[in-house]
Design a protein around this motif. Structure first.
Motif, short mmCIF file in Angstrom:
data_model
loop_
_atom_site.label_atom_id
_atom_site.label_comp_id
_atom_site.label_asym_id
_atom_site.label_seq_id
_atom_site.Cartn_x
_atom_site.Cartn_y
_atom_site.Cartn_z
N GLU A 1 8.83 -7.86 4.46
CA GLU A 1 7.07 -7.48 4.55
C GLU A 1 6.43 -8.48 3.39
O GLU A 1 5.69 -8.56 3.05
CB GLU A 1 6.60 -6.61 3.08
CG GLU A 1 7.60 -4.74 4.03
CD GLU A 1 6.65 -3.99 5.63
OE1 GLU A 1 5.76 -5.09 5.69
OE2 GLU A 1 7.50 -4.02 6.62
N GLU B 1 1.22 5.57 1.59
CA GLU B 1 2.10 5.14 1.73
C GLU B 1 2.69 5.09 0.71
O GLU B 1 3.59 5.51 0.36
CB GLU B 1 0.80 3.35 1.31
CG GLU B 1 0.46 3.40 0.40
CD GLU B 1 -1.11 2.13 0.07
OE1 GLU B 1 -0.83 1.81 0.55
OE2 GLU B 1 -0.74 1.55 -1.37
N VAL C 1 4.66 -0.42 2.22
CA VAL C 1 4.82 0.22 3.95
C VAL C 1 3.76 0.85 4.05
O VAL C 1 3.97 2.42 2.95
CB VAL C 1 5.65 0.03 4.23
CG1 VAL C 1 7.05 -1.17 3.60
CG2 VAL C 1 6.80 1.06 4.05
N SER D 1 13.32 -4.88 12.17
CA SER D 1 13.04 -3.68 11.36
C SER D 1 14.14 -2.74 10.55
O SER D 1 14.75 -2.32 11.44
CB SER D 1 11.67 -3.21 11.39
OG SER D 1 12.49 -1.51 12.73
N ILE E 1 10.58 -0.80 8.12
CA ILE E 1 10.31 -2.05 6.79
C ILE E 1 10.44 -3.31 7.35
O ILE E 1 11.83 -3.60 7.75
CB ILE E 1 11.51 -1.86 5.69
CG1 ILE E 1 11.21 -0.51 5.02
CG2 ILE E 1 11.35 -2.60 4.56
CD1 ILE E 1 12.46 0.04 3.82
N SER E 2 9.85 -3.65 8.00
CA SER E 2 9.36 -5.04 8.39
C SER E 2 10.43 -6.00 7.57
O SER E 2 10.13 -6.39 6.45
CB SER E 2 7.98 -6.41 8.40
OG SER E 2 8.57 -7.05 8.98
#
Length: 168
Positions: free
Chosen positions: A86, A105, A133, A153, A165-166
């Motif tokens: 992220e 979130e 996130v 991810s 989750i990037s």
């Protein structure tokens, strides 16, 4: 067949039934998710609880409290190369992995103390990285907690939530 042989056979049958019943699957079996993102090998070790008709988010897993992101021991997240999570840097290493969910979130935590039982001795001062996130709500429900490693991810999937989750 004599009485003694019948008793012996009955004893063997009872012993076998007892042994087979003792081999039941654990309530939250150990699981591993492994994959590669941009050449980094990622391994997530966790215990996978099941929904079992319960409401998970906001009840079994309370909102605004640190959760071990699995069952039993804290979930661990290990990478052999530095990652960008992220848009924040996470050095290569092994971390305990926690989530603080709320209605809108979730805070994702990578903690430097990899070996912990649950979140009982979790210390914020040991956090390597925290990111926020947004979870996605699914119409279908996933019974057992699962981690999926994609090309860019990692997704925590349980009940009707997908928490992406990037990672780069």
């Amino acid at each position: 067949m004599g009485l003694q042989n019948k008793i012996y056979l009955l004893f063997i049958v009872l012993l076998t039934v007892t042994f087979v019943n003792a081999q039941d699957k654990p309530a939250s079996p150990a699981a591993v998710a492994t994959g590669k993102i941009n050449g980094a090998t990622i391994t997530i070790n966790y215990c996978s609880p099941s929904v079992k008709g319960r409401k998970i988010w906001g009840e079994l897993v309370p909102f605004n409290k640190v959760w071990r992101a699995g069952a039993n021991e804290a979930t661990t997240f290990e990478t052999d190369k530095d990652l960008t999570i992220e848009n924040s840097k996470l050095p290569a290493g092994k971390y305990s992995f926690f989530v603080i969910p709320n209605e809108k979130e979730s805070i994702i935590i990578f903690n430097k103390e990899a070996k912990q039982w649950g979140a009982y001795k979790y210390k914020e001062k040991d956090d390597q990285l925290r990111v926020t996130v947004k979870q996605n709500i699914s119409e279908s429900s996933t019974e057992s907690l699962t981690y999926k490693i994609n090309n860019d991810s990692v997704v925590l999937i349980w009940e009707k939530w997908n928490i992406p989750i990037s990672i780069k």
